[in-house]
Design an enzyme around this catalytic site. Structure first.
Site: not given
Ligand SMILES: *Cc1c(COP(=O)(O)O)cnc(C)c1O
Length: 363
Positions: A105, A175, A199
């Site tokens: 990521w 993030d 998530k």
């Molecule tokens: C799933 C995820 C993303 C991407 O998210 P989207 O909603 O598909 O843009 C980015 N960073 C992390 C850590 C993730 O788990």
């Protein structure tokens, strides 16, 4: 029907109670005669849903008063562009951004940020394999950076920060898509926290952004108005139509979390769940997890069968036992079990029982 446990990395399992409540309220929300999907986002009914969700999230994460919580769209990947568009304007152009590179990521975040600024890798896993968070003492930070970007839980690689990063006066952008609300965090240590909802919160379509107020108001002229945090904040996340149904479900999840005892109680359960699985994997010669012990994710546990020719049989057997979506991400291979808040410990126990049974049969 067999009891199902869904180990998907995302979109992922939601609390059964929340889905049942949403089903019961689907056609008629609280006697309004409407489904939440059919309501005006500016009407009193939806406004009450939005305000309760915001207040509950603020309470759950103990978000200080000088931070705004924004409900946005575009997912965490869109934020990879929205963040530099909102923050690099604080510095003379071209600005620079520091990154701690921990896996898949941050790799995506780095590539996107390069469109808006110079990117420096302040730290990265030395062998190019993402099996540990680089030790803080080795980070090469720059005081003039517009911000430091970290991903505090790498969903694909299974690597998690078990400490609050610090970067002096440089704001930290984190993030937290795949572990927000899974553990107690000190929001004040961060400038910006962002997370896609799918998530650990609710349905896809909602992105949470928690931003310190002094970081608002620096958007580049090219930044779309709907993505300018200051404009979104001034309109109470209603500059354009927000993802109303996703916000409603997220709000039900926040209420469920409060009934569970809040984030501190969830953290204790998440520790117990993760230990149960890691302890079994560590004790077994049949399976292995490759992540350094001090960096192992409580939420996403990638693991491998020593004999990878058994992968297909493992997955077929897991499905027959009601254990779903255990296949690892294609870039890593093997298996991955995601143990988000809504995964009960009974699900992890069922997985461990199956691991044992499979090992006894094929080991
Ligand atoms: C799933 C995820 C993303 C991407 O998210 P989207 O909603 O598909 O843009 C980015 N960073 C992390 C850590 C993730 O788990």
């Amino acid at each position: 029907m067999t009891q199902i446990y869904n180990f998907s990395a995302g979109p992922a399992v939601l609390p059964k109670e929340v889905l049942q409540q949403a089903a019961a309220e689907m056609l008629d929300w609280h006697g309004s005669g409407m489904s939440v999907m059919e309501m005006s986002h500016r009407g009193a009914e939806f406004m009450s849903i939005l305000e309760t969700a915001l207040a509950d999230l603020r309470e759950l994460l103990a978000v200080p008063d000088n931070y705004k919580i924004l409900f946005m769209q575009g997912g965490a990947l869109a934020e990879n562009a929205i963040i530099p568009m909102n923050l690099v304007g604080r510095k003379p152009q071209p600005a620079t951004i520091d990154f701690v590179h921990t896996g898949s990521w941050t790799a995506k975040s780095i590539n996107e940020a390069k469109k808006y600024a110079n990117v420096r890798i302040a730290a990265a896993a030395p062998d190019g394999r993402f099996h540990a968070v680089p030790k803080r003492a080795g980070w090469n930070l720059h005081r003039d950076a517009a911000y430091l970007h970290v991903c505090t839980n790498e969903t694909i690689d299974g690597v998690e920060y078990h400490f609050n990063p610090d970067a002096g006066d440089v704001p930290i952008v984190a993030d937290m898509s795949s572990h927000i609300l899974s553990r107690v965090i000190d929001v004040a240590k961060y400038g910006v926290i962002f997370a896609g909802a799918q998530k650990n919160i609710g349905p896809a379509g909602l992105t949470i952004v928690i931003v310190r107020e002094d970081l608002l108001g620096h958007a580049l002229p090219c930044c779309p108005s709907a993505f300018d945090w200051k404009i979104v904040a001034e309109h109470g996340s209603m500059y354009n139509t927000p993802p109303t149904y996703a916000i409603y479900i997220a709000g039900l999840v926040f209420q469920w979390l409060k009934r569970q005892g809040g984030v501190a109680a969830m953290e204790q359960r998440n520790i117990a769940k993760a230990s149960l699985l890691y302890d079994y994997l560590d004790a077994s010669a049949f399976y292995r997890n490759e992540i350094a012990k001090d960096s192992r994710s409580r939420m996403n546990v990638p693991f491998f069968l020593r004999d990878e020719s058994l992968n297909e049989a493992f997955l077929v057997g897991a499905k027959a036992h009601g254990l779903l979506q255990l296949k690892g991400h294609k870039s890593v291979g093997g298996m991955r079990a995601s143990l988000y808040n809504a995964m009960p410990i009974e699900g992890v126990q069922a997985l461990v029982d199956y691991l044992k049974e499979f090992e006894q049969k094929y080991g």
